[in-house]
Design an enzyme around this catalytic site. Structure first.
Site, PDB file in Angstrom:
ATOM      1  N   GLU A  86       1.491   5.438 -41.951  1.00  0.00           N
ATOM      2  CA  GLU A  86       2.250   6.680 -41.963  1.00  0.00           C
ATOM      3  C   GLU A  86       1.382   7.806 -41.431  1.00  0.00           C
ATOM      4  O   GLU A  86       1.779   8.964 -41.452  1.00  0.00           O
ATOM      5  CB  GLU A  86       2.752   7.004 -43.375  1.00  0.00           C
ATOM      6  CG  GLU A  86       1.626   7.221 -44.385  1.00  0.00           C
ATOM      7  CD  GLU A  86       1.871   8.440 -45.247  1.00  0.00           C
ATOM      8  OE1 GLU A  86       2.848   8.422 -45.978  1.00  0.00           O
ATOM      9  OE2 GLU A  86       1.069   9.391 -45.155  1.00  0.00           O
ATOM     10  N   CYS A 118       4.425   2.861 -47.424  1.00  0.00           N
ATOM     11  CA  CYS A 118       3.318   1.960 -47.756  1.00  0.00           C
ATOM     12  C   CYS A 118       3.615   0.503 -47.423  1.00  0.00           C
ATOM     13  O   CYS A 118       2.801  -0.370 -47.658  1.00  0.00           O
ATOM     14  CB  CYS A 118       2.945   2.089 -49.225  1.00  0.00           C
ATOM     15  SG  CYS A 118       2.442   3.761 -49.657  1.00  0.00           S
ATOM     16  N   ARG A 206       8.896  11.034 -61.535  1.00  0.00           N
ATOM     17  CA  ARG A 206       9.041   9.779 -62.285  1.00  0.00           C
ATOM     18  C   ARG A 206      10.079   8.846 -61.658  1.00  0.00           C
ATOM     19  O   ARG A 206      10.083   7.648 -61.948  1.00  0.00           O
ATOM     20  CB  ARG A 206       9.373  10.085 -63.753  1.00  0.00           C
ATOM     21  CG  ARG A 206       8.146  10.619 -64.510  1.00  0.00           C
ATOM     22  CD  ARG A 206       8.443  10.890 -65.978  1.00  0.00           C
ATOM     23  NE  ARG A 206       8.962   9.728 -66.682  1.00  0.00           N
ATOM     24  CZ  ARG A 206       8.219   8.708 -67.105  1.00  0.00           C
ATOM     25  NH1 ARG A 206       6.926   8.707 -66.882  1.00  0.00           N
ATOM     26  NH2 ARG A 206       8.777   7.707 -67.745  1.00  0.00           N
ATOM     27  N   THR A 208       9.899   7.801 -58.808  1.00  0.00           N
ATOM     28  CA  THR A 208       9.155   6.858 -57.958  1.00  0.00           C
ATOM     29  C   THR A 208       8.815   5.584 -58.732  1.00  0.00           C
ATOM     30  O   THR A 208       8.431   4.590 -58.121  1.00  0.00           O
ATOM     31  CB  THR A 208       7.826   7.477 -57.454  1.00  0.00           C
ATOM     32  OG1 THR A 208       7.040   7.839 -58.580  1.00  0.00           O
ATOM     33  CG2 THR A 208       8.084   8.695 -56.593  1.00  0.00           C
ATOM     34  N   HIS A 241       1.297  -3.786 -54.657  1.00  0.00           N
ATOM     35  CA  HIS A 241       0.957  -2.473 -54.090  1.00  0.00           C
ATOM     36  C   HIS A 241       0.337  -1.582 -55.174  1.00  0.00           C
ATOM     37  O   HIS A 241       0.776  -1.570 -56.321  1.00  0.00           O
ATOM     38  CB  HIS A 241       2.201  -1.810 -53.497  1.00  0.00           C
ATOM     39  CG  HIS A 241       1.943  -0.400 -53.056  1.00  0.00           C
ATOM     40  ND1 HIS A 241       0.983  -0.093 -52.121  1.00  0.00           N
ATOM     41  CD2 HIS A 241       2.493   0.786 -53.444  1.00  0.00           C
ATOM     42  CE1 HIS A 241       0.968   1.226 -51.946  1.00  0.00           C
ATOM     43  NE2 HIS A 241       1.871   1.772 -52.734  1.00  0.00           N
ATOM     44  N   LYS A 246      -2.334   2.077 -63.006  1.00  0.00           N
ATOM     45  CA  LYS A 246      -1.353   1.721 -64.031  1.00  0.00           C
ATOM     46  C   LYS A 246      -0.199   0.861 -63.492  1.00  0.00           C
ATOM     47  O   LYS A 246       0.169  -0.150 -64.095  1.00  0.00           O
ATOM     48  CB  LYS A 246      -0.779   3.019 -64.621  1.00  0.00           C
ATOM     49  CG  LYS A 246      -0.091   2.846 -65.961  1.00  0.00           C
ATOM     50  CD  LYS A 246       0.046   4.179 -66.659  1.00  0.00           C
ATOM     51  CE  LYS A 246       1.320   4.902 -66.175  1.00  0.00           C
ATOM     52  NZ  LYS A 246       1.485   6.217 -66.818  1.00  0.00           N
ATOM     53  N   ASN A 273      -5.241   5.049 -53.333  1.00  0.00           N
ATOM     54  CA  ASN A 273      -4.080   4.417 -52.713  1.00  0.00           C
ATOM     55  C   ASN A 273      -4.180   4.550 -51.204  1.00  0.00           C
ATOM     56  O   ASN A 273      -4.059   5.652 -50.668  1.00  0.00           O
ATOM     57  CB  ASN A 273      -2.800   5.092 -53.226  1.00  0.00           C
ATOM     58  CG  ASN A 273      -1.543   4.515 -52.582  1.00  0.00           C
ATOM     59  OD1 ASN A 273      -1.606   3.551 -51.835  1.00  0.00           O
ATOM     60  ND2 ASN A 273      -0.408   5.119 -52.895  1.00  0.00           N
ATOM     61  N   SER A 303       7.906   3.203 -50.005  1.00  0.00           N
ATOM     62  CA  SER A 303       8.946   4.121 -50.447  1.00  0.00           C
ATOM     63  C   SER A 303      10.068   4.182 -49.429  1.00  0.00           C
ATOM     64  O   SER A 303       9.867   4.000 -48.234  1.00  0.00           O
ATOM     65  CB  SER A 303       8.364   5.515 -50.658  1.00  0.00           C
ATOM     66  OG  SER A 303       7.507   5.489 -51.771  1.00  0.00           O
TER      67      SER A 303
END
Lengths: 352, 387, 138
Positions: A86, A118, A206, A208, A241, A246, A273, A303
Site C-alpha cells: 500500500e 495488508c 473497534r 476493525t 496477519h 494481541k 505491523n 482491510s
C-alpha cells in the site's frame, strides 16, 4: 467450498525477508502523544522504521534478492514480478519493473503491482501460484512489502512499520515447501481505507476487530482446513496477519492453535505491523525454523476486507536453502533505535 | 617557436562583488593589464572561466569580454578547465604568441560565484567532478577533498590539527595583499574550532566562494621591453591531466596530473624544483597544498604537512607558498584563480610584492592551477629577465 | 528532470554493471570504451559482486542541494574485490562506526528525488555486511 489448487503441483522454491535497521519504541510514541499514560497497554514493543533512503522498492529488491539466492535459479527464469504494497513509491509507475530490472529478471517477464491493504502480498503469492500452476511459467516472484504510515498520534502510529518478504514460486519438485491448497474469503467491509491523494489512512476503531480481522481470518482458515480435512493439530506452525501482538494470539486461540504453534512466526512485537509484508514476513521466520515434513499455515488479512489461507508442507530442500541468505531473525536482531524526532524527520513529518 | 613574456598584469580585489557583474570584473582586469603594458590593442583574447553559463546564464564570454573591453573584432574565445580555466587560457595565449601567429595576446580569468544562492554555487562547483559517478552520490567538491584528506591522515599518520599550518600561513600572508579577500590572521585555535563541512575538512581548510578577475598581457620576449621595464619570461606553461573521478586513480594521494604537468614544466624551463623561489600552488583545500607539494617534487610523499609545520612554506622558508594568501586567504574565484597566481608570481619577480611577503632574489616563480581534484593541472614557470 | 540520463545508467546504478577487457581481463567501473590498462577496445559487460572495503570516507555536514534530508551522511571510496574503486554513500551505519578497511556490501537505495513530483533515483550504496549475507548486490 472446495480448496483452490493449481493443476500442476507448485511450492515455494525460495523465500527472503527484509526489515530495515531502525526501530522506534512504542513508549517513545506514547511519551510524545499520550504523556506515557498508556505505557502499560502498548500494542507492540517497537516498530521498524525505514532509513531515509529506503522505500518499498529498495526493500522489495533486498527481500527478492534473498529469495532468489535461496531459490538458486537464474533471474531470467523468473517470468512474473508482482509486488503487493500500500506504499508503492509512485502512484503510477510500477514497483515491479524496478524490482525486475534491479534483479536482472527483466525484460522477458510480467510485472505489476497489487493493492489490497495488508493482503496485497499474499494475493501476489496466489497469482504466482496460479501462473506457475497453470504451466505458463516455471517461476514467478511475489513480494509483500510496505513502509506503512499512521497519522501522528493515531493508534496506528504505534504499529505502522516497514518490512516484508518475497517468495519465488516454482515447481513442487524444486520447492522448500509444497502448496497443499488455499482458500480465500473476501467481503466488502470498510474497516480501514485511504482515499486517493490522502497521506494517512482512516480506520473504524473497534470495528476493525470482530467483523473485519477475526471474521475473515477465521472463515478463511476454517474453510481451508475443512476443505483439506485438516485440524490445527496437523500444523507444526501457523502465521496469522499481525497488526499487533494481541490479535494473532487471540485468533489462534479461537481457531484452536496453541501459543507454541505461532511463536516462531510472531514478529510484530519487535518489528510492528508491516502491512502487506506482515504475514509473509512471519511466514519467512517460520520457514527459517521449519523441519522437513512440517505442515505450515499462512493466513493473511487485508482491510476492505479479506483473507488468504494457504497450507504448505516443508521439504528436505529447506535445509540447503535456508543458509543461502540472511534469516528473518537476523534482520530482527539488526536494530538501531531512533527517537521520535529522527523518525519524524525521516518520515517527512516536518514541513521544510 | 619564440620566447614569450608577460608585460602587463591586472587584477580586481577578490571578494563578494554584489555591485559588479561578470563582464564588469573581466573588463576591469583586462584594462588594468593593458594599462600596465601600455597597450591599447591586442590580437587575441582568451577568457578563462568555469561557471558563467550556470551562475550568470551567460556563455560566449570571448566575444562579450572583447566587446566590452574595447577590443571588438579580435580573436576571442572562452577556455574551460574547471578551476584550472584561467591558466588554461594563459596556455592558449602563450601558444598563440609562441607560434608567431599572434603578437599581443591577453589572457583573463574571471569568475562570479555570488550571483545565485550558495546551494546553487555548491552544486555548480561540483560539476568539476564526474556527474554520473561522483556528484550523484551526494558528493560535494569539498567532500572529494575530504576523502583525500582522510586517507592521507590514515596513510601517513598525520593529525587533522597538523593541517592548520597551511591555513595559518595563507592568512598571515593575505593580510598584506590589498587584493585578498581575507585580511585577518587565523590562529591554530580558530582552525581547531572551525565548523565541519565534510569531515575531516572544516571551514578553515576551505577556500572561500568569491568573485574576481585577473589578466596578463603576453607578447614575444624579443619585444617585451617595448611594453614593460620589468618583463617576465614565460619559461614554461605546461598541462597535465589525470582521471576526472578520484576513484579511477590507483593512488589518489599521488596527483599524477600534477606530476605530469610539473615535470613537463621543469623540463621545458630547464630548472628543477630546488630553483623555484616562490610557488603559488592550488590550495583550494589544505590537503591539496600538501599533495601538490609532494607531486611537484618539493616534498617527499607524506612529508609536506610536517615540512609546513616546520615553517618551510612561509615567505622566509625553503619553499614559500601562498605568499599573497593563496586560494585560502586571497580567495578562489575558480576560473580566475590561475591568473591571480601568475600575477602574484610576476609581482615577486618584479620585486613589487607587498614588502612583508616579498621573497628576495627570486629568479624563478612557479604557479600551479588545478582543475577538479587534479584532473587538469597547468604549471607555469616564470623567469625574471635581467635588464 | 534528466530522465534519459538516469534511465541510461540503470544497469550500472542498480546492478554495478561495468565492463571487462576481453584482451587483458581488466575490469572497469564505470564502463569504459577503451581499456585504461591495455587500450583494447573489445570490452564486454561485467557485473561486480558488490563486496568491498572502505578505502576512505567523509561525513558530510553541508550537503549539496537535494541531499539535505540525509545529513549527516557518509560518502566513501570503496575498494571492490575485483580491484576496482567506486564512490558511493554508506548507509545503515552511524558515521562514528565507519573505519578505513571496514568490509561493506552493495545495496540498492534511493539516491535522491527530483522534487515532490519528479523521478525517484535509485542506485548502489554500501552498508556494513550483515549476518548470513552472501554479500553484494542483486
Amino acid at each position: 467450498m472446495s480448496v483452490m489448487k493449481p493443476v500442476r503441483e507448485v511450492g515455494i522454491v525460495g523465500y527472503g525477508a527484509y526489515i530495515p535497521r531502525y526501530r522506534l519504541a512504542a513508549e517513545e510514541i506514547s511519551r510524545l502523544w499520550r504523556g506515557g499514560q498508556d505505557a502499560g497497554a502498548l500494542p507492540v514493543k517497537e516498530k521498524s522504521v525505514p532509513g531515509p533512503d529506503e522505500d518499498t522498492v529498495t526493500m522489495a529488491v533486498e527481500a527478492a534478492q534473498n529469495a532468489l539466492r535461496r531459490a538458486n535459479v537464474p533471474p531470467e527464469a523468473i517470468r512474473a514480478v508482482w509486488v503487493g504494497s500500500e506504499s508503492h513509491p509512485y502512484a503510477v509507475k510500477p514497483t515491479g519493473t524496478l524490482v525486475a530490472q534491479a534483479l536482472g529478471i527483466a525484460p522477458a517477464t510480467l510485472a505489476a503491482d497489487l493493492e489490497f491493504a495488508c493482503k496485497a502480498g499474499s494475493e501476489a503469492v496466489q497469482a504466482a501460484v496460479a501462473l506457475v500452476g497453470s504451466g505458463m511459467a516455471d517461476y514467478a516472484l511475489a513480494v509483500g512489502m510496505d513502509t506503512a504510515q499512521g497519522r501522528p498520534g493515531d493508534a496506528l502510529e504505534y504499529t505502522a512499520a516497514a518490512g516484508g518478504a518475497a517468495y519465488v514460486i516454482g515447481p513442487a519438485d524444486e520447492a522448500v515447501a509444497v502448496l497443499e491448497g488455499s482458500y480465500s474469503y473476501v467481503t466488502d467491509t470498510p474497516d480501514f481505507f485511504r482515499r486517493a491523494h490522502q497521506h494517512y489512512p482512516e480506520h473504524a476503531n473497534r470495528f476493525t476487530g470482530e467483523p473485519a480481522y477475526f471474521h475473515h481470518i477465521v472463515n478463511a482458515a476454517r474453510g481451508l482446513m475443512e476443505a483439506l480435512g485438516l485440524t490445527p493439530e496437523d500444523f507444526a506452525g501457523a502465521v496469522f496477519h499481525q497488526p499487533n501482538v494481541k490479535f494473532p494470539r487471540k485468533v489462534a486461540r479461537e481457531l484452536g492453535f496453541s501459543p507454541d504453534q505461532i511463536r516462531a512466526g510472531l514478529l510484530v512485537g519487535e518489528v510492528g505491523n508491516t502491512y502487506a509484508g506482515s504475514s509473509l514476513l512471519g511466514f519467512s521466520a517460520l520457514l527459517d525454523e521449519a523441519r522437513p515434513g512440517d505442515r505450515l499455515l499462512l493466513v493473511s488479512f487485508g482491510s476492505g476486507a479479506g483473507s488468504d489461507a494457504m497450507s504448505f508442507v516443508v521439504t528436505e530442500r529447506i535445509e540447503a536453502a535456508r543458509d543461502r541468505a540472511p534469516r528473518t531473525r537476523a534482520y530482527v536482531a539488526r536494530r538501531a533505535p531512533v527517537d521520535y524526532a529522527t523518525y519524524a524527520r525521516w518520515r517527512r513529518k516536518f514541513t521544510v | 617557436m619564440r620566447d614569450v613574456a608577460i608585460v602587463g598584469i591586472g587584477q580586481t580585489p577578490v571578494g563578494e562583488h554584489w555591485d559588479r557583474s561578470l563582464r564588469d570584473l573581466a573588463v576591469e582586469a583586462v584594462l588594468a593589464a593593458m594599462d600596465d603594458a601600455h597597450v591599447r590593442r591586442a590580437d587575441a583574447l582568451y577568457v578563462g572561466n568555469m561557471l558563467s553559463g550556470t551562475l550568470s546564464f551567460q556563455e560566449h564570454l570571448g566575444a562579450l569580454v572583447a566587446e566590452y573591453a574595447g577590443l571588438e573584432g579580435i580573436e576571442a574565445v572562452k577556455v574551460e578547465a574547471a578551476c584550472g580555466s584561467a591558466a588554461a587560457a594563459l596556455r592558449q595565449a602563450v601558444l598563440a604568441v609562441e607560434s608567431g601567429r599572434v603578437e599581443v595576446a591577453i589572457a583573463v580569468g574571471v569568475e562570479k560565484l555570488t550571483e545565485l544562492a550558495s546551494k546553487c554555487t555548491t552544486n555548480a562547483l561540483a560539476m568539476a567532478a564526474d556527474a554520473d559517478y561522483e556528484t550523484v552520490m551526494g558528493l560535494s567538491f569539498v567532500a572529494i577533498n575530504a576523502l583525500l584528506m582522510r586517507r592521507y591522515m590514515h596513510e601517513y599518520g598525520v593529525s587533522k590539527e597538523d593541517f592548520a599550518a597551511f591555513t595559518v600561513n595563507a592568512h598571515a600572508n593575505a593580510q598584506h595583499n590589498p587584493f585578498a579577500m581575507f585580511r585577518a590572521p587565523v590562529t591554530r585555535q580558530q582552525y581547531a574550532a572551525a565548523k565541519m563541512i565534510a569531515d575531516p575538512i572544516n571551514l578553515l581548510d576551505s577556500s572561500p566562494v568569491s568573485d574576481g578577475a585577473a589578466a596578463v598581457v603576453v607578447v614575444p620576449a624579443e619585444r617585451a621591453r617595448e611594453f614593460s621595464e620589468k618583463p617576465v619570461r614565460v619559461a614554461a606553461c605546461e598541462v597535465g591531466t589525470d582521471t576526472v573521478a578520484l576513484d579511477n586513480r590507483a593512488n589518489p594521494l599521488w596527483l599524477k596530473g600534477v606530476e605530469r604537468s610539473a615535470r613537463r614544466a621543469y623540463r621545458r624551463a630547464g630548472v628543477g624544483p630546488e630553483e623555484i623561489g616562490v610557488f603559488e600552488l592550488h590550495d583550494a583545500f589544505s590537503i591539496m597544498a600538501a599533495l601538490s607539494l609532494e607531486a611537484s617534487g618539493l616534498a617527499e610523499p607524506g612529508t609536506a604537512v610536517r615540512l609546513a609545520n616546520e615553517g618551510a612554506i612561509t615567505p622566509r622558508g625553503r619553499f614559500p607558498i601562498a605568499t599573497m594568501g593563496g586560494l585560502k586567504g586571497r580567495g578562489h574565484p575558480v576560473g580566475a584563480t590561475g591568473l591571480y597566481q601568475v600575477v602574484e608570481c610576476v609581482l615577486h619577480l618584479r620585486g613589487e610584492a607587498p614588502e612583508a611577503v616579498q621573497v628576495e632574489n627570486v629568479q624563478y616563480a612557479m604557479a600551479q592551477n588545478i582543475g577538479g581534484s587534479g584532473a587538469t593541472v597547468i604549471t607555469t614557470i616564470l623567469e625574471r629577465l635581467t635588464p | 528532470m534528466d530522465i534519459p540520463r538516469n534511465w541510461r545508467l540503470r544497469e550500472q546504478r542498480y546492478r554495478l554493471q561495468g565492463t571487462r577487457c576481453t584482451a587483458c581481463g581488466e575490469c572497469h567501473f564505470p564502463p569504459r570504451h577503451v581499456c585504461p590498462r591495455c587500450k583494447g577496445r573489445a570490452l564486454e559487460p561485467y557485473r561486480f559482486a558488490g563486496r568491498g572495503t572502505v578505502y576512505s570516507y567523509t561525513v558530510i555536514y553541508q550537503a549539496p542541494e537535494g541531499f539535505e534530508q540525509y545529513v549527516p551522511y557518509v560518502v566513501a571510496l570503496v575498494d571492490l574485490e575485483e580491484g576496482v574503486r567506486v564512490t558511493a554513500q554508506l548507509t545503515d551505519v552511524d558515521p562514528e562506526e565507519v573505519t578505513i578497511g571496514m568490509p561493506v556490501e552493495m545495496v540498492l537505495r534511493k539516491l535522491g528525488e527530483e522534487g515532490e513530483r519528479g523521478l525517484i533515483l535509485y542506485g548502489y550504496k554500501f552498508r556494513p555486511r550483515i549476518e548470513g549475507s552472501a554479500g553484494g548486490g542483486p
